[in-house]
Structure formats: structure tokens, C-alpha cells
Design a protein around this motif. Structure first.
Motif, short mmCIF file in Angstrom:
data_model
loop_
_atom_site.label_atom_id
_atom_site.label_comp_id
_atom_site.label_asym_id
_atom_site.label_seq_id
_atom_site.Cartn_x
_atom_site.Cartn_y
_atom_site.Cartn_z
N ASP A 251 64.72 39.07 61.50
CA ASP A 251 64.07 40.46 61.89
C ASP A 251 64.50 41.79 61.03
O ASP A 251 64.07 42.85 61.24
CB ASP A 251 63.98 40.74 63.38
N GLN A 252 65.43 41.52 60.36
CA GLN A 252 66.06 42.23 59.44
C GLN A 252 66.09 42.06 57.71
O GLN A 252 65.99 43.22 56.90
CB GLN A 252 67.67 42.51 59.79
N ILE A 253 66.00 40.87 57.48
CA ILE A 253 65.89 40.84 55.80
C ILE A 253 65.36 39.12 55.90
O ILE A 253 65.38 38.32 56.57
CB ILE A 253 67.24 40.68 55.43
N THR A 254 64.45 39.03 54.79
CA THR A 254 64.17 37.74 54.27
C THR A 254 65.05 37.14 53.31
O THR A 254 65.54 37.65 52.27
CB THR A 254 62.88 37.87 53.50
N THR B 182 64.27 46.23 45.90
CA THR B 182 64.74 45.97 47.03
C THR B 182 65.04 44.57 47.26
O THR B 182 65.10 43.80 48.40
CB THR B 182 63.72 46.30 48.39
N TYR C 102 69.09 36.47 61.30
CA TYR C 102 68.60 37.75 60.67
C TYR C 102 67.17 38.11 60.31
O TYR C 102 66.81 39.05 59.60
CB TYR C 102 69.69 38.01 59.44
N VAL D 281 75.11 38.69 53.62
CA VAL D 281 74.01 39.12 54.18
C VAL D 281 74.09 40.44 54.89
O VAL D 281 73.21 41.27 54.78
CB VAL D 281 73.58 37.89 55.39
N LYS D 282 75.22 40.72 55.68
CA LYS D 282 75.26 41.96 56.18
C LYS D 282 75.40 43.05 55.04
O LYS D 282 75.04 44.21 55.07
CB LYS D 282 76.58 42.14 57.12
N THR E 85 65.31 44.10 51.38
CA THR E 85 64.29 43.39 51.98
C THR E 85 64.48 41.98 51.75
O THR E 85 63.85 41.23 52.51
CB THR E 85 62.90 43.97 51.84
N HIS E 86 64.72 41.48 50.57
CA HIS E 86 64.90 40.19 50.12
C HIS E 86 66.38 39.75 49.49
O HIS E 86 66.70 40.62 48.74
CB HIS E 86 63.78 39.76 49.42
N ILE F 160 71.69 43.98 54.00
CA ILE F 160 71.14 44.70 54.84
C ILE F 160 71.65 46.04 54.62
O ILE F 160 70.79 47.00 54.80
CB ILE F 160 71.36 44.07 56.29
N GLN F 161 72.88 46.30 54.51
CA GLN F 161 73.63 47.47 54.49
C GLN F 161 73.17 48.33 53.24
O GLN F 161 72.71 49.53 53.10
CB GLN F 161 75.06 47.75 54.56
#
Length: 271
Positions: free
Chosen positions: A76-79, A3, A74, A24-25, A33-34, A28-29
């Protein structure tokens, strides 16, 4: 499932037009996680009509400015991690060292894109000699870089040259270049540096990732433990490409973990 994608480019790299936020989007899609952006910086890239002087020089201040905004947006969605891919040439050791110290990077890839003044991407690199001679020159240049520069975390796509040779990976294997690969891997391990499994070659139709499976397996046999996973993506559709296969390859080669970096410190994640 892997991930973390630790080899990514956006429009801050000379060979990508994709806005960083779109990458970045895409990450996430893809369920990451990183993500670590590793924008290109290649000082003294050969000048040509398509690559004017300074074309491959990164603007790290502009890059950092946009990166920090997106990392907060972002969070809260990805590091998101701040990295760079340094193009290594022996005469650039001091210049690269100064560049690397100017910002607090999470992760630095050392890569060989230029070998003795030429990019293996160009057909001229192979003219007038055998493919084996060209490949050996490229691998030898990696050893030359390792003698004079150490401020990096992993060496990127160790057999980058194989992507672009006249016959690409036909007849190519770790065994065919065992002697020089062992010297490279032993040197990296002695320096406590890692390698990556880079899946861009698979996206380009190659049979194996960069470096090839034999090199990855030999690195582990020699005691190497640090290995990151990178798609080398320049557009969202390439992010985390073939990471399911990459996980299988790593496990088959004896790895139980893959690696991420933050603040230049490695963390290990179970496969």
C-alpha cells in the motif's frame, strides 16, 4: 519528478550489506512510487582473495523469498519489482539464458562488468596501454555480447569503464568514441532494447551520469525510446540520487518519457 528507481542492490548482491527492507524504507522516504531490485549475478567473475569462486553468484530463491514478503508488506506504500543485473560475457550466453528463465523477473539489466577476463574496476585492466585503448576494448566487448545474447531489457551503464580509468572522464566524450558507440546503439535499437541513465557516476564525483550525456542524446537521435532511471544504490542514502538532474538531462536529450518494467513489459511515464 522521476519516481521510479530501476537499478538497486541489497545484501543479496555481493557488494552490499544493506538489508532489503532498509532499502525499501529508504525508497518510500525518498518519495518513490516504484523500486526495482536488480541484484548482481556475475558468473565466472575472476577469482581473487577478495572474490572467491562463486562470490558474485546470486541465490535467486532466497532473494525471491524475501522479496515477496516485502512486496506484500509494503504493497500500500510502493510498487516493488523483481529484477536482476546479469553480468554478460560472450561465453556465458547459454548459462545466462538458463538462469534468466528460472524465475519470472520483472526486469533484466544486461551489464558488462568483466571484459576479456578482467574487471575495469581493477587498475590492472589499464596497465601497459593507453586509457583510450582500454576504453575501446571495453566498448568492443559490449558489441561481442550483443552478438550472442538478447534476453535482457536494457543495457546498464554503457560506459561503466569510465568510472575507474586512470583519468576517469577527463578527455572522455561520446564524440571521442563515436564510431563504436553508434554501432552499439544501432544494435540495441535493432534488438528493441533500451539503455539506462545511471546516476552512480555523479555520486562518485563524475561530471555526467553513465552513459554520458552525448551517448544518451545520440540514442534518442537514432530513434531509441526505452530508457530507465537508476541510482545503482547499494545503501539507502544513494536511492534516487540526482534524479532531478537526470530528468533535466533526459528532457534536454529529447525524451518526453522514462520507462519502467513489470513482467518484462515496458510502461512509459511522462517527464
Amino acid at each position: 519528478m522521476i519516481t521510479a528507481d530501476y537499478h538497486l542492490h541489497s545484501s543479496f548482491s555481493a557488494d552490499s550489506d544493506t538489508p532489503m527492507e532498509e532499502m525499501v524504507k529508504g525508497g518510500i522516504q525518498a518519495g518513490l512510487t516504484h523500486m526495482c531490485f536488480t541484484e548482481h549475478n556475475d558468473f565466472d567473475y575472476p577469482v581473487s582473495e577478495s572474490s572467491p569462486a562463486g562470490f558474485w553468484d546470486l541465490n535467486p530463491d532466497a532473494y525471491l523469498y524475501d522479496f515477496l514478503k516485502l512486496r506484500e508488506k509494503y504493497a500500500d506504500q510502493i510498487t516493488l519489482c523483481f529484477g536482476v543485473e546479469l553480468g554478460m560475457q560472450p561465453h556465458l550466453s547459454r548459462k545466462n539464458a538458463a538462469f534468466a528463465k528460472e524465475h519470472d523477473y520483472d526486469f533484466i539489466i544486461g551489464s558488462s562488468h568483466i571484459c576479456n577476463g578482467k574487471d575495469p574496476y581493477q587498475l590492472s585492466f589499464y596497465e601497459g596501454r593507453t586509457q583510450e585503448e582500454a576504453y575501446l576494448e571495453y566498448f568492443g566487448s559490449i558489441l561481442d555480447n550483443l552478438k550472442v545474447y538478447s534476453n535482457f531489457d536494457i543495457y546498464g551503464h554503457l560506459d561503466y569503464v569510465v568510472r575507474y580509468g586512470p583519468d576517469k572522464d577527463k578527455g572522455y566524450s561520446y564524440e571521442a568514441y563515436r564510431d563504436i558507440f553508434d554501432r552499439i546503439l544501432e544494435q540495441l535499437i535493432s534488438m528493441e532494447k533500451g539503455i539506462e541513465i545511471n546516476t552512480a557516476g555523479l555520486a562518485k564525483g563524475m561530471r555526467e551520469p553513465n552513459p554520458c550525456i552525448g551517448v544518451i542524446k545520440r540514442y534518442r537521435e537514432l530513434g531509441g525510446e526505452i530508457i530507465t532511471t537508476g541510482s545503482d544504490a547499494h545503501v539507502p542514502a544513494q536511492i534516487a540520487y540526482a534524479f532531478d538532474r537526470a530528468a533535466d538531462i533526459l528532457k534536454d536529450c529529447g525524451f518526453k518519457y522514462y520507462t519502467t518494467f513489470e513482467k518484462r513489459s515496458p510502461s512509459f511515464h511522462k517527464l
